[in-house]
Design an enzyme around this catalytic site. Structure first.
Site, PDB file in Angstrom:
ATOM      1  N   HIS A 260       0.862  -1.193   0.000  1.00  0.00           N
ATOM      2  CA  HIS A 260       0.000   0.000   0.000  1.00  0.00           C
ATOM      3  C   HIS A 260       0.898   1.242   0.000  1.00  0.00           C
ATOM      4  CE1 HIS A 260      -2.778   3.028   1.598  1.00  0.00           C
ATOM      5  NE2 HIS A 260      -3.767   2.220   1.267  1.00  0.00           N
TER       6      HIS A 260
ATOM      7  N   CYS B 115      -3.830   2.491  -4.414  1.00  0.00           N
ATOM      8  CA  CYS B 115      -4.790   3.248  -3.618  1.00  0.00           C
ATOM      9  C   CYS B 115      -4.893   4.639  -4.239  1.00  0.00           C
ATOM     10  CB  CYS B 115      -4.346   3.327  -2.154  1.00  0.00           C
ATOM     11  SG  CYS B 115      -5.468   4.352  -1.182  1.00  0.00           S
TER      12      CYS B 115
ATOM     13  N   HIS C 205      -7.706   0.094  -4.147  1.00  0.00           N
ATOM     14  CA  HIS C 205      -8.494   0.882  -3.196  1.00  0.00           C
ATOM     15  C   HIS C 205      -9.006   2.062  -3.998  1.00  0.00           C
ATOM     16  CE1 HIS C 205      -6.347  -0.341   0.820  1.00  0.00           C
ATOM     17  NE2 HIS C 205      -6.951  -1.350   0.218  1.00  0.00           N
TER      18      HIS C 205
ATOM     19  N   ASP D 233     -12.908   2.448  -1.081  1.00  0.00           N
ATOM     20  CA  ASP D 233     -12.100   2.826   0.074  1.00  0.00           C
ATOM     21  C   ASP D 233     -12.735   4.040   0.733  1.00  0.00           C
ATOM     22  OD1 ASP D 233     -10.052   2.645   1.857  1.00  0.00           O
ATOM     23  OD2 ASP D 233      -8.628   3.772   0.637  1.00  0.00           O
ATOM     24  N   HIS D 234     -12.851   3.977   2.015  1.00  0.00           N
ATOM     25  CA  HIS D 234     -13.454   5.057   2.806  1.00  0.00           C
ATOM     26  C   HIS D 234     -14.804   5.462   2.214  1.00  0.00           C
ATOM     27  CE1 HIS D 234      -9.190   6.305   4.303  1.00  0.00           C
ATOM     28  NE2 HIS D 234      -9.437   5.021   4.414  1.00  0.00           N
TER      29      HIS D 234
ATOM     30  N   TYR E 298     -14.782   4.365   7.574  1.00  0.00           N
ATOM     31  CA  TYR E 298     -15.396   3.093   7.158  1.00  0.00           C
ATOM     32  C   TYR E 298     -16.887   3.000   7.515  1.00  0.00           C
ATOM     33  CZ  TYR E 298     -10.821   1.597   5.731  1.00  0.00           C
ATOM     34  OH  TYR E 298      -9.630   1.515   5.078  1.00  0.00           O
TER      35      TYR E 298
HETATM   36  C1  DNO Z   1      -6.654   3.204   5.707  1.00  0.00           C
HETATM   37  C2  DNO Z   1      -6.072   2.030   5.032  1.00  0.00           C
HETATM   38  C3  DNO Z   1      -4.653   1.723   5.478  1.00  0.00           C
HETATM   39  C4  DNO Z   1      -4.226   0.403   4.910  1.00  0.00           C
HETATM   40  C5  DNO Z   1      -2.811   0.011   5.233  1.00  0.00           C
HETATM   41  C6  DNO Z   1      -2.420  -1.177   4.416  1.00  0.00           C
HETATM   42  O1  DNO Z   1      -7.832   3.375   5.677  1.00  0.00           O
HETATM   43  O2  DNO Z   1      -6.167   2.116   3.668  1.00  0.00           O
HETATM   44  O3  DNO Z   1      -4.591   1.692   6.856  1.00  0.00           O
HETATM   45  O4  DNO Z   1      -5.045  -0.611   5.418  1.00  0.00           O
HETATM   46  O5  DNO Z   1      -1.940   1.038   5.008  1.00  0.00           O
HETATM   47  O6  DNO Z   1      -1.302  -1.763   4.953  1.00  0.00           O
END
Ligand code: DNO
Length: 406
Positions: free
Chosen positions: A239, A277, A304, A360-361, A377
């Site tokens: 990530h 991401c 993501h 994501d989020h 989340y």
């Molecule tokens: C936050 C996430 C990160 C992710 C880590 C992966 O919302 O995208 O905390 O889980 O960085 O290792």
């Protein structure tokens, strides 16, 4: 794309029943209760798999644990201190146990000390909902006046120092504590929450570790674990740094396309891949997300998808998490590149031709504002994001558009 959903485990306020209704096809999870550096045992992995396979009434959910996020890399490994070799051995054993359980995709990161960093976890939006935000001035205020980091002032221009000083002295005591809490929030779902003293102690450990040395440690780690992962048929995916620029004087080595190319070339195995991401990388104007997907796509093992709105020009400025389709990342162009990569994989006969993605989020909206959840989340906000992303993929893969099946 394979639509997945992050689940923090049995304590998550979004349950398996909710995930089914979101339309997600698979689950992303982690054993957050296992201390970093210890082995994920076959029993604990099986327990989580079972929890994912059942609805609350005990009937089958039809869902499987498809992606691990994250199998965390310990600070000992990042610093090559203490029992770091033992931790690498444990990491390899965890990988073997995951492979044995049929899980193939493993996400992790190599950010020192802090994982994602924001100054505001519930920034009020015009419509009454909230999102997460990084404010460069507040962050400087935290660094200079709460953490009081040695020589921090050389990292900020005079105008920023002055504004941060003014803003900080106008803040109430509770606003200052909230800022400190938000910045040190660390890993979502992790048991640990860092205190200011913890952060100071961790930072001191990096006094003699610059980016070159951290990169060396990262490559050493990958040289140990990537061959194991490849043999086991696993895909590791790193990530990016979030946000993708240096913070608190710590080295950051996974912030740009060039950073990923360097690491993926250094350990040139398909098992050494990337979590793309879009929200993390998108906080920097020089990261071209559709271009990164087009160029590095064959090594992108996990997506993501989220968006950000940069509030200032240049690198290191404020930004907030915008709606999934409305921000500085051209999400339609990015998803087009994902579909092109998937078409290439299908042609090449690759079994991983549906790349797992998760919304994501999300903004905290409607019912989210009444229930507790991990910052970023929410149930409804993520569902909205997933619906929008799924709509784009569906439209782009329509026969009339010609990009192939989703
Ligand atoms: C936050 C996430 C990160 C992710 C880590 C992966 O919302 O995208 O905390 O889980 O960085 O290792």
């Amino acid at each position: 794309m394979r639509q997945t959903w992050r689940w923090f485990g049995p304590d998550d306020t979004t349950g398996i029943d909710d995930i089914i209704q979101s339309g997600a096809e698979g689950v992303v999870s982690a054993l957050h209760h296992v201390p970093t550096g210890e082995i994920w045992t076959a029993e604990e992995i099986a327990k989580r798999q079972e929890a994912i396979r059942r609805r609350s009434d005990g009937s089958p959910s039809g869902l499987e644990w498809e992606v691990v996020e994250s199998l965390p890399v310990s600070e000992a490994i990042k610093k090559q201190k203490g029992d770091w070799r033992g931790h690498i051995a444990a990491y390899r054993q965890s990988l073997a146990n995951l492979a044995e359980a049929g899980i193939e995709t493993v996400c992790y990161n190599f950010m020192p000390v802090l994982d994602w960093t924001r100054t505001d976890l519930a920034w009020k939006l015009g419509h009454g909902g909230t999102c997460m935000r990084f404010d460069a001035i507040d962050f400087a205020g935290f660094d200079l006046f709460i953490l009081k980091r040695n020589a921090a002032e050389i990292d900020y221009e005079e105008s920023i120092r002055e504004e941060a000083g003014k803003r900080f002295s106008a803040m109430s005591g509770s606003a200052q504590s909230t800022l400190a809490y938000n910045v040190t929030c660390g890993l979502p779902g992790a048991a640990e929450h860092l205190t200011i003293e913890d952060v100071r102690a961790h930072l001191a450990e990096y006094d003699s570790i610059d980016s070159q040395r951290l990169r060396r440690h990262f490559i050493d780690f990958l040289e140990e674990v990537a061959p194991t992962a490849e043999k086991l048929g696993l895909r590791l995916c790193c990530h990016p740094d979030d946000p993708p620029f240096p913070l608190l004087g710590l080295p950051r080595i996974m912030s740009t396309e060039a950073d990923f190319v360097r690491i993926m070339d250094a350990v040139n195995s398909s098992a050494n891949g990337m979590t793309l991401c879009s929200g993390s990388l998108g906080a920097r104007p020089d990261n071209d997300l559709p271009g990164i997907m087009a160029r590095l796509g064959s090594r992108v093992h996990f997506l993501h998808l989220r968006n950000v709105k940069r509030e200032a020009a240049g690198i290191g400025g404020s930004f907030h998490e915008s709606e999934h389709l409305d921000g500085d990342v051209d999400m339609v162009a990015l998803i087009s590149e994902v579909l092109r990569e998937e078409a290439r994989r299908r042609q090449a006969g690759r079994s991983d031709h549906r790349i797992p993605m998760r919304p994501d989020h999300g903004h905290h909206i409607l019912d989210d504002l009444k229930r507790q959840c991990q910052p970023g989340y929410p149930t409804v906000g993520r569902m909205r994001g997933l619906a929008e992303l799924r709509g784009v993929a569906k439209a782009l893969s329509h026969a009339g558009v010609g990009l192939g099946d989703v």
